[in-house]
Design a protein around this motif. Structure first.
Motif, PDB file in Angstrom:
ATOM      1  N   CYS A  95       8.435   2.612  -0.804  1.00  0.00           N
ATOM      2  CA  CYS A  95       8.225   3.952  -1.372  1.00  0.00           C
ATOM      3  C   CYS A  95       9.506   4.754  -1.467  1.00  0.00           C
TER       4      CYS A  95
ATOM      5  N   ASN B 180      10.999  -0.073   3.262  1.00  0.00           N
ATOM      6  CA  ASN B 180       9.889   0.723   2.752  1.00  0.00           C
ATOM      7  C   ASN B 180      10.012   0.839   1.234  1.00  0.00           C
TER       8      ASN B 180
ATOM      9  N   GLY C 104       8.397   7.263   3.518  1.00  0.00           N
ATOM     10  CA  GLY C 104       9.169   6.453   4.456  1.00  0.00           C
ATOM     11  C   GLY C 104       8.788   6.562   5.916  1.00  0.00           C
ATOM     12  N   ASP C 105       7.630   7.089   6.221  1.00  0.00           N
ATOM     13  CA  ASP C 105       7.265   7.292   7.627  1.00  0.00           C
ATOM     14  C   ASP C 105       6.253   6.289   8.184  1.00  0.00           C
ATOM     15  N   CYS C 106       5.304   5.835   7.363  1.00  0.00           N
ATOM     16  CA  CYS C 106       4.141   5.132   7.930  1.00  0.00           C
ATOM     17  C   CYS C 106       4.247   3.608   7.898  1.00  0.00           C
ATOM     18  N   GLY C 107       5.060   3.050   7.021  1.00  0.00           N
ATOM     19  CA  GLY C 107       5.237   1.599   6.954  1.00  0.00           C
ATOM     20  C   GLY C 107       4.188   0.853   6.145  1.00  0.00           C
ATOM     21  N   ALA C 108       3.223   1.549   5.563  1.00  0.00           N
ATOM     22  CA  ALA C 108       2.174   0.857   4.805  1.00  0.00           C
ATOM     23  C   ALA C 108       2.738   0.092   3.612  1.00  0.00           C
TER      24      ALA C 108
ATOM     25  N   LYS D 177       0.817  -1.222   0.000  1.00  0.00           N
ATOM     26  CA  LYS D 177       0.000   0.000   0.000  1.00  0.00           C
ATOM     27  C   LYS D 177       0.845   1.264   0.000  1.00  0.00           C
ATOM     28  N   GLU D 178       0.247   2.319  -0.512  1.00  0.00           N
ATOM     29  CA  GLU D 178       0.885   3.636  -0.433  1.00  0.00           C
ATOM     30  C   GLU D 178       0.160   4.480   0.601  1.00  0.00           C
ATOM     31  N   GLY D 179       0.922   4.895   1.603  1.00  0.00           N
ATOM     32  CA  GLY D 179       0.380   5.795   2.611  1.00  0.00           C
ATOM     33  C   GLY D 179       1.019   7.160   2.475  1.00  0.00           C
ATOM     34  N   CYS D 180       2.082   7.366   3.236  1.00  0.00           N
ATOM     35  CA  CYS D 180       2.745   8.680   3.242  1.00  0.00           C
ATOM     36  C   CYS D 180       3.621   8.895   2.016  1.00  0.00           C
ATOM     37  N   ALA D 181       4.134   7.822   1.426  1.00  0.00           N
ATOM     38  CA  ALA D 181       5.048   7.880   0.270  1.00  0.00           C
ATOM     39  C   ALA D 181       6.356   8.589   0.591  1.00  0.00           C
TER      40      ALA D 181
HETATM   41 FE1  FES Z   1       4.480   5.364   4.120  1.00  0.00          FE
HETATM   42 FE2  FES Z   1       6.050   4.039   2.388  1.00  0.00          FE
HETATM   43  S1  FES Z   1       4.034   4.708   2.075  1.00  0.00           S
HETATM   44  S2  FES Z   1       6.450   4.479   4.481  1.00  0.00           S
END
Ligand code: FES
Length: 193
Positions: A70, A68, A45-49, A39-43
């Motif tokens: 992203c 990560n 490197g912060d959220c780990g999705a 998944k893409e969350g923050c894009a």
């Molecule tokens: Fe959040 Fe990669 S999308 S760390």
């Protein structure tokens, strides 16, 4: 442009050429390979999705680490093995023990972040099958979910979730073809065998 990139994706060999060095692994997986479980969350490197697992040769064996996607560029995969969440269980096969545990005790809330959490847990267990609660918490601290860090309901610790809930085995289906000396071994740097 990178001339040639060879790696193993979920037990399948991949050879790429002409890939822009700025292509992120996350974009490549989702847009080029249709692997939307990452998944893409923050894009950033912060959220780990977007967490996936990289396996690299180390000391005669394979060392697993969660990364990560992203912020990792595709050329960095050369000579490595990549596991996405799609690799954990094939259609008709049982789920990976970490997936079973996550579902059973409803860790994920909305579910968007759980694939990244599961891949982080898998990398940790593959690397250290007897990780402590402190280490599990440290590793999962990079995987956020709505409201903060990963927590387990019903008063369980993360260690109890990973080791006890699934009957004591959390390693799941191993990499088959990428084992040292396996049929895809040539995709990893031969000098290290
Ligand atoms: Fe959040 Fe990669 S999308 S760390």
């Amino acid at each position: 442009m990178a001339d040639r990139i060879r790696f193993v994706l979920n037990d399948e060999p991949v050879e790429l050429s002409g890939v822009s060095p700025m292509t992120t692994l996350l974009d490549w997986l989702r847009d080029r390979r249709g692997l939307r479980g990452t998944k893409e969350g923050c894009a950033e490197g912060d959220c780990g999705a977007c967490t996936v697992v990289l396996a690299e040769l180390h000391g005669g064996g394979l060392r697993y680490r969660a990364v990560n996607a992203c912020i990792l560029f595709v050329p960095a995969l050369d000579g490595k093995a990549l596991l996405t969440v799609e690799s954990l269980s094939a259609p008709g096969e049982p789920l990976h023990p970490v997936q079973e545990a996550w579902i059973e005790v409803q860790v994920p809330q909305c579910g968007f972040c759980q694939n990244g959490q599961i891949m982080t847990a898998k990398a940790l267990l593959d690397r250290n099958p007897s990780a402590s609660e402190a280490e599990i918490r440290f590793q999962l601290a990079g995987n956020l979910k709505y409201g903060g860090l990963v927590e387990v309901p019903f008063g369980m610790t993360l260690r109890e979730l990973l080791y006890d809930f699934g009957g004591g085995s959390a390693s799941g289906r191993p990499l088959r073809a990428v084992q040292v000396g396996g049929p895809l071994g040539s995709y990893l740097p031969a000098a290290q065998f």
